[in-house]
Motif scaffolding. Structure first.
Motif, mmCIF file in Angstrom:
data_model
loop_
_atom_site.group_PDB
_atom_site.id
_atom_site.type_symbol
_atom_site.label_atom_id
_atom_site.label_comp_id
_atom_site.label_asym_id
_atom_site.label_seq_id
_atom_site.Cartn_x
_atom_site.Cartn_y
_atom_site.Cartn_z
ATOM 1 N N ALA A 22 37.130 51.162 20.013
ATOM 2 C CA ALA A 22 36.552 49.936 20.566
ATOM 3 C C ALA A 22 37.029 49.705 21.996
ATOM 4 O O ALA A 22 36.253 49.297 22.869
ATOM 5 C CB ALA A 22 36.899 48.740 19.689
ATOM 6 N N GLU A 23 38.322 49.972 22.259
ATOM 7 C CA GLU A 23 38.848 49.812 23.621
ATOM 8 C C GLU A 23 38.225 50.825 24.569
ATOM 9 O O GLU A 23 37.911 50.513 25.725
ATOM 10 C CB GLU A 23 40.372 49.958 23.600
ATOM 11 C CG GLU A 23 41.077 48.795 22.907
ATOM 12 C CD GLU A 23 42.549 49.071 22.684
ATOM 13 O OE1 GLU A 23 43.312 48.090 22.540
ATOM 14 O OE2 GLU A 23 42.948 50.257 22.637
ATOM 15 N N LEU A 24 38.004 52.049 24.075
ATOM 16 C CA LEU A 24 37.363 53.065 24.898
ATOM 17 C C LEU A 24 35.915 52.686 25.209
ATOM 18 O O LEU A 24 35.420 52.945 26.310
ATOM 19 C CB LEU A 24 37.414 54.420 24.189
ATOM 20 C CG LEU A 24 38.788 55.090 24.127
ATOM 21 C CD1 LEU A 24 38.751 56.298 23.217
ATOM 22 C CD2 LEU A 24 39.241 55.495 25.523
ATOM 23 N N ALA A 25 35.229 52.093 24.246
ATOM 24 C CA ALA A 25 33.859 51.645 24.474
ATOM 25 C C ALA A 25 33.829 50.586 25.582
ATOM 26 O O ALA A 25 32.948 50.593 26.448
ATOM 27 C CB ALA A 25 33.249 51.100 23.185
ATOM 28 N N THR A 26 34.815 49.678 25.573
ATOM 29 C CA THR A 26 34.905 48.663 26.623
ATOM 30 C C THR A 26 35.156 49.307 27.980
ATOM 31 O O THR A 26 34.530 48.949 28.988
ATOM 32 C CB THR A 26 36.033 47.664 26.304
ATOM 33 O OG1 THR A 26 35.732 46.999 25.070
ATOM 34 C CG2 THR A 26 36.184 46.637 27.409
ATOM 35 N N TYR A 72 35.432 59.453 16.922
ATOM 36 C CA TYR A 72 34.201 59.736 17.666
ATOM 37 C C TYR A 72 33.018 58.989 17.062
ATOM 38 O O TYR A 72 32.213 58.380 17.783
ATOM 39 C CB TYR A 72 33.926 61.238 17.662
ATOM 40 C CG TYR A 72 32.478 61.603 17.946
ATOM 41 C CD1 TYR A 72 31.980 61.601 19.238
ATOM 42 C CD2 TYR A 72 31.607 61.934 16.909
ATOM 43 C CE1 TYR A 72 30.650 61.922 19.498
ATOM 44 C CE2 TYR A 72 30.287 62.255 17.154
ATOM 45 C CZ TYR A 72 29.811 62.250 18.454
ATOM 46 O OH TYR A 72 28.499 62.559 18.700
ATOM 47 N N GLN A 73 32.914 59.000 15.740
ATOM 48 C CA GLN A 73 31.786 58.342 15.085
ATOM 49 C C GLN A 73 31.822 56.831 15.308
ATOM 50 O O GLN A 73 30.770 56.204 15.496
ATOM 51 C CB GLN A 73 31.772 58.694 13.600
ATOM 52 C CG GLN A 73 31.560 60.190 13.353
ATOM 53 C CD GLN A 73 31.205 60.521 11.920
ATOM 54 O OE1 GLN A 73 30.171 60.100 11.436
ATOM 55 N NE2 GLN A 73 32.069 61.267 11.242
ATOM 56 N N ARG A 74 33.001 56.248 15.326
ATOM 57 C CA ARG A 74 33.099 54.808 15.605
ATOM 58 C C ARG A 74 32.696 54.513 17.047
ATOM 59 O O ARG A 74 32.064 53.487 17.333
ATOM 60 C CB ARG A 74 34.518 54.307 15.329
ATOM 61 C CG ARG A 74 34.901 54.326 13.846
ATOM 62 C CD ARG A 74 36.095 53.426 13.575
ATOM 63 N NE ARG A 74 37.274 53.790 14.327
ATOM 64 C CZ ARG A 74 38.167 54.688 13.929
ATOM 65 N NH1 ARG A 74 38.001 55.310 12.765
ATOM 66 N NH2 ARG A 74 39.225 54.959 14.672
ATOM 67 N N PHE A 75 33.032 55.427 17.963
ATOM 68 C CA PHE A 75 32.692 55.236 19.374
ATOM 69 C C PHE A 75 31.171 55.250 19.575
ATOM 70 O O PHE A 75 30.622 54.366 20.244
ATOM 71 C CB PHE A 75 33.351 56.329 20.222
ATOM 72 C CG PHE A 75 33.017 56.264 21.681
ATOM 73 C CD1 PHE A 75 33.656 55.374 22.521
ATOM 74 C CD2 PHE A 75 32.046 57.106 22.212
ATOM 75 C CE1 PHE A 75 33.335 55.312 23.874
ATOM 76 C CE2 PHE A 75 31.721 57.055 23.557
ATOM 77 C CZ PHE A 75 32.367 56.153 24.394
ATOM 78 N N VAL A 76 30.472 56.228 18.993
ATOM 79 C CA VAL A 76 29.018 56.298 19.202
ATOM 80 C C VAL A 76 28.292 55.210 18.412
ATOM 81 O O VAL A 76 27.194 54.788 18.792
ATOM 82 C CB VAL A 76 28.458 57.701 18.871
ATOM 83 C CG1 VAL A 76 28.998 58.736 19.838
ATOM 84 C CG2 VAL A 76 28.742 58.101 17.430
ATOM 85 N N GLU A 77 28.888 54.744 17.320
ATOM 86 C CA GLU A 77 28.302 53.594 16.620
ATOM 87 C C GLU A 77 28.344 52.357 17.510
ATOM 88 O O GLU A 77 27.441 51.519 17.483
ATOM 89 C CB GLU A 77 29.066 53.326 15.317
ATOM 90 C CG GLU A 77 28.730 54.322 14.205
ATOM 91 C CD GLU A 77 29.631 54.151 12.997
ATOM 92 O OE1 GLU A 77 30.440 53.188 12.990
ATOM 93 O OE2 GLU A 77 29.551 54.981 12.073
ATOM 94 N N GLU A 78 29.398 52.250 18.308
ATOM 95 C CA GLU A 78 29.565 51.110 19.203
ATOM 96 C C GLU A 78 28.642 51.194 20.419
ATOM 97 O O GLU A 78 28.035 50.203 20.839
ATOM 98 C CB GLU A 78 31.025 51.051 19.678
ATOM 99 C CG GLU A 78 31.339 49.949 20.655
ATOM 100 C CD GLU A 78 31.589 48.608 19.992
ATOM 101 O OE1 GLU A 78 31.575 47.594 20.710
ATOM 102 O OE2 GLU A 78 31.799 48.585 18.761
ATOM 103 N N LEU A 79 28.509 52.411 21.001
ATOM 104 C CA LEU A 79 27.818 52.557 22.282
ATOM 105 C C LEU A 79 26.493 53.314 22.213
ATOM 106 O O LEU A 79 25.666 53.191 23.109
ATOM 107 C CB LEU A 79 28.719 53.293 23.281
ATOM 108 C CG LEU A 79 29.720 52.474 24.070
ATOM 109 C CD1 LEU A 79 30.372 53.363 25.120
ATOM 110 C CD2 LEU A 79 29.073 51.288 24.748
#
Length: 378
Positions: A22-26, A72-79
């Motif tokens: 989540a922090e990386l997505a931000t 990785y999967q959480r990151f692409v779900e976010e962005l």
């Protein structure tokens, strides 16, 4: 009296905590905002998750989900599947079917490609790596997931010339480092040509779907738009077009049209409006497999180059071209020559170099047209 010595103890330096997905997505959103302010809106974008490649390397497409780590999967779900392009070296996350397509084109360290290819063609290959991000898909360079050489954990590997080479650590550690490098580019004032921006991989040009079709049309139309409509000679050799769009029909004064090596897959029926066209060169477009029926309207056509295309069968519409005297089919995947070829009224030269046509088919044509010059491999 002896003085008592005191010793100071220095607390060990704590390693910075690895950012969460989540922090990386931000941080990614902040990077896009900085790039947009510095260089404009064409520095970032997003691929549709359903984007489908025009062609897969192998028919058997594996399920590579087990090779995708949770962060990785959480990151692409976010962005979603985002890309950034600061004009020098960007980064793009591949949507699912493109992950498969790129992974099929990768080799494996220590194994001959011929063996890997044979396994993948047969559908019995056990994939050990999945490519998920890239800066350059033409040479299959980028980043993949695979098990670490030090254990079973999934880590990021760099990919160079289609081979996994070096471990880069976990996904979050790798992405934090990449964001830092991309952020430095965003903070460095410089001039960047507008044509250096945009989708760094040009995935839409190589994909199916309405969005992809529109992108190809817009790209090709933009290339044509800068030319006067009354021009007589048009040479399109410097851009990946994929399609020859409807706009080509506006160039009604054209006498020569050359679109070689621009990765054509489709010709617009509007091509038939070019009734003054004498020379049409479509060579070195291996994914171009068919010609529109409207080609028969090119009653002034004298020369047609289809060498290096994917045309397997010649359309009988060519018989309706009364002035066609030169036809180049070098290295085209023809399996036979149609009987009507010998009845083309003006044909003088037929190039058949590097074809695999049966000898009897060529001999029959020679018998039917002894005056015809047939150029063959020596």
């Amino acid at each position: 009296m002896a003085t008592k010595k005191t010793t100071s103890r220095t607390s060990p330096t704590k390693k910075p905590a690895t950012p969460t997905p989540a922090e990386l997505a931000t941080q990614w959103r902040e990077l896009e905002a900085r790039l947009g302010e510095a260089l404009g809106p064409r520095t970032s974008g997003q691929y549709p998750s359903e984007l489908e490649p025009l062609a897969m390397t192998f028919e058997h497409a594996p399920d590579l989900g087990a090779l995708l780590p949770d962060d990785y999967q959480r990151f692409v779900e976010e962005l979603g599947y985002r890309w950034v392009n600061p004009g020098k070296k960007g980064l793009a996350f591949l949507p699912p079917r493109w992950r498969v397509q790129a992974s099929q084109g990768m080799g494996e360290p220590g194994r001959p490609w011929t063996v890997v290819r044979e396994e993948r063609e047969a559908g019995r290959h056990d994939y050990r790596f999945v490519m998920f991000a890239s800066e350059d898909l033409n040479d299959i360079n980028g980043y993949c997931f695979g098990k670490s050489a030090q254990g079973d954990g999934l880590v990021v590997w760099s990919v160079e010339d289609s081979l996994p080479t070096l471990e880069q650590g976990t996904f979050t550690a790798w992405l934090a480092k990449k964001l830092g490098a991309l952020g430095k580019q965003a903070a460095t004032p410089r001039k960047v040509r507008d044509d250096a921006l945009g989708d760094p991989l040009d995935l839409l040009l190589d994909s199916y779907g309405a969005t992809a079709t529109q992108a190809r049309e817009e790209r090709a139309a933009a290339v044509l738009a800068g030319h006067p409509r009354n021009t007589k000679h048009l040479f399109l050799h410097t851009a990946t077009l994929r399609v020859l769009p409807d706009m080509v029909g506006e160039f009604t004064e054209l006498e020569s049209l050359s679109a070689t090596g621009v990765r054509l897959v489709l010709l617009s029926s509007a091509l038939g409006r070019l009734t003054k066209l004498k020379n049409l060169n479509l060579s070195n477009n291996p994914e171009l497999t068919s010609l529109p029926a409207e080609l028969a309207r090119l009653q002034s056509l004298e020369s047609l180059a289809l060498d290096g295309t994917g045309v397997k069968d010649l359309p009988e519409t060519l018989l309706q071209l009364p002035k066609l005297r030169y036809l180049n089919l070098k290295a085209a995947p023809l399996t036979s020559l149609p009987d009507w070829l010998g009845r083309m009224p003006a044909l003088q030269t037929l190039v058949l170099r590097q074809t695999r046509l049966p000898a009897e088919s060529i001999e029959a044509l020679k018998q039917a047209r002894p005056d015809l010059t047939i150029e063959l491999s020596t």
